[in-house]
Design a protein around this motif. Structure first.
Motif, short mmCIF file in Angstrom:
data_model
loop_
_atom_site.label_atom_id
_atom_site.label_comp_id
_atom_site.label_asym_id
_atom_site.label_seq_id
_atom_site.Cartn_x
_atom_site.Cartn_y
_atom_site.Cartn_z
N ILE A 295 -3.85 -0.72 1.63
CA ILE A 295 -2.74 -0.71 0.68
C ILE A 295 -3.15 -0.13 -0.68
O ILE A 295 -2.46 0.76 -1.19
CB ILE A 295 -2.15 -2.13 0.55
CG1 ILE A 295 -1.45 -2.51 1.86
CG2 ILE A 295 -1.16 -2.19 -0.62
CD1 ILE A 295 -0.82 -3.88 1.85
N PRO A 296 -4.23 -0.57 -1.32
CA PRO A 296 -4.59 0.07 -2.60
C PRO A 296 -4.87 1.57 -2.46
O PRO A 296 -4.44 2.38 -3.29
CB PRO A 296 -5.84 -0.70 -3.05
CG PRO A 296 -5.76 -2.00 -2.33
CD PRO A 296 -5.14 -1.69 -1.01
N PHE A 297 -5.58 1.94 -1.40
CA PHE A 297 -5.91 3.35 -1.21
C PHE A 297 -4.66 4.16 -0.90
O PHE A 297 -4.50 5.29 -1.37
CB PHE A 297 -6.93 3.49 -0.08
CG PHE A 297 -7.46 4.89 0.08
CD1 PHE A 297 -8.27 5.45 -0.88
CD2 PHE A 297 -7.14 5.63 1.21
CE1 PHE A 297 -8.75 6.75 -0.74
CE2 PHE A 297 -7.61 6.92 1.37
CZ PHE A 297 -8.42 7.48 0.39
N GLY A 298 -3.74 3.60 -0.10
CA GLY A 298 -2.51 4.31 0.22
C GLY A 298 -1.63 4.51 -1.00
O GLY A 298 -1.05 5.59 -1.19
N ILE A 299 -1.50 3.48 -1.83
CA ILE A 299 -0.69 3.61 -3.05
C ILE A 299 -1.34 4.60 -4.02
O ILE A 299 -0.64 5.41 -4.65
CB ILE A 299 -0.51 2.23 -3.70
CG1 ILE A 299 0.35 1.34 -2.79
CG2 ILE A 299 0.14 2.35 -5.07
CD1 ILE A 299 0.52 -0.07 -3.31
N ALA A 300 -2.67 4.55 -4.14
CA ALA A 300 -3.36 5.50 -5.02
C ALA A 300 -3.15 6.94 -4.53
O ALA A 300 -2.96 7.86 -5.33
CB ALA A 300 -4.84 5.17 -5.07
N THR A 301 -3.17 7.14 -3.21
CA THR A 301 -2.92 8.48 -2.67
C THR A 301 -1.51 8.95 -2.98
O THR A 301 -1.29 10.10 -3.36
CB THR A 301 -3.15 8.47 -1.15
OG1 THR A 301 -4.48 8.01 -0.86
CG2 THR A 301 -2.97 9.86 -0.57
N ALA A 302 -0.55 8.05 -2.85
CA ALA A 302 0.84 8.40 -3.16
C ALA A 302 1.00 8.72 -4.64
O ALA A 302 1.75 9.64 -5.01
CB ALA A 302 1.76 7.26 -2.76
N VAL A 303 0.32 7.98 -5.51
CA VAL A 303 0.39 8.26 -6.94
C VAL A 303 -0.15 9.65 -7.24
O VAL A 303 0.44 10.42 -8.03
CB VAL A 303 -0.39 7.19 -7.73
CG1 VAL A 303 -0.58 7.62 -9.18
CG2 VAL A 303 0.33 5.85 -7.68
N TYR A 304 -1.24 10.02 -6.59
CA TYR A 304 -1.79 11.36 -6.82
C TYR A 304 -0.83 12.44 -6.34
O TYR A 304 -0.63 13.46 -7.01
CB TYR A 304 -3.14 11.50 -6.10
CG TYR A 304 -3.74 12.87 -6.24
CD1 TYR A 304 -4.40 13.25 -7.41
CD2 TYR A 304 -3.63 13.81 -5.22
CE1 TYR A 304 -4.93 14.52 -7.56
CE2 TYR A 304 -4.17 15.07 -5.35
CZ TYR A 304 -4.82 15.42 -6.52
OH TYR A 304 -5.35 16.69 -6.68
#
Length: 303
Positions: free
Chosen positions: A101-110
């Motif tokens: 979840i943190p990595f997926g949200i960070a990817t979406a933010v980028y």
């Protein structure tokens, strides 16, 4: 000599009781489409209703307090439960949530805040591909990379969580990307106008505004990962005992115990598998309902 122009009287509108030409055929088409769509919906719901009925009928008599607190006995013996599977599932899912979840949200933010560019296009493409990859391929990948590959870690909780996290990651990324795109640019511009930097705008403005949608996508990803079996067969491997080690010992999970219990020729073992199926079904339904509720509350609050 004077010329006078006369304007024709305005046409009177047709009374509402008078049907325009062709209205009967349009009404027939509308009713036909309604009947066809209703019949298609009923046909689509028949398998779901039958599955719910059968799983509930076969599993409701097995699920009790002992089913959650006792380990699985030999296949011939009645009673017992899937305590090891429930503990292992919670253990694996907790680690998978922390990894995905943190990595997926960070990817979406980028993708949303720092794109578009070639890298974001590649990330979006591979995310779409990963969404459709069969889960057994993910299990084989983690098995070859970490279990027997250069990692050499063997079976255990951690590698099982890695496999589930890989399954959850594209769901979290795609849903988070869509939610971040729904945040109005006016909020970003207002934050910039107050002197905030880009990272401050993302952390204090964009993410809080998209938080309900991000939570909904995360809940749906958890509902997907909690029922996966194939990746765990090649990574966690399964155990009938409660295991607390993070790595080095095979870990149990409810989907694996269900799969192996259903393959047994003994009635007691099959009954326990039906109970596990009912529990997994209830968990998935609960996660889905919570996700829908959060999404509806967010849509109402944004109006």
């Amino acid at each position: 000599m004077s010329t006078t122009t006369t304007t024709p009287p305005a046409a009177r509108p047709a009374p509402l009781s008078q049907r325009p030409p062709g209205s009967g055929f349009r009404r027939f088409k509308n009713r036909s489409a309604t009947v066809v769509l209703t019949a298609a919906m009923v046909l689509a719901m028949i398998p779901l209703v039958l599955i719910i009925f059968e799983v509930t009928r076969r599993g409701i008599g097995v699920v009790n307090l002992d089913f959650f607190t006792q380990t699985e006995p030999p296949p011939r013996r009645e009673g017992g439960g899937y305590a090891a599977g429930f503990v292992g599932t919670l253990y694996i899912m907790a680690l998978a949530v922390l990894m995905s979840i943190p990595f997926g949200i960070a990817t979406a933010v980028y993708i949303v805040e720092y794109g578009p560019n070639r890298l974001t296009s590649s990330i979006r493409f591979f995310t779409d591909v990963m969404t459709g990859i069969p889960s057994i391929f993910v299990g084989l990948f983690v098995y070859g990379l970490l279990v027997i590959g250069w990692g050499g870690m063997g079976f255990g909780t951690f590698v099982g969580a890695v496999a589930i996290a890989v399954m959850m990651l594209p769901i979290v990324t795609r849903s988070a990307e869509e939610m971040l795109r729904l945040v109005p640019n006016e909020l970003r511009n207002a934050s910039y106008g107050l002197g905030a930097r880009k990272w401050q705008t993302i952390v204090h403005t964009v993410l809080p505004a998209a938080a309900p949608g991000l939570t909904t996508g995360s809940m749906l990803a958890i509902a997907r990962g909690i029922g996966e079996t194939a990746p765990l067969l090649l990574t966690a491997f399964g155990s009938g005992l409660i295991v607390t080690a993070m790595q080095g010992s095979p870990q149990g999970a409810v989907p694996m115990q269900l799969y192996r219990g259903a393959a047994q020729p003994f009635e007691a073992g099959v009954d326990r598998a039906w109970g596990a199926a009912l529990c997994l079904f209830v968990l998935v339904v609960l996660f889905t309902i919570v996700a829908r509720w959060i999404g509806s509350r967010a849509s109402v609050g944004s109006r």
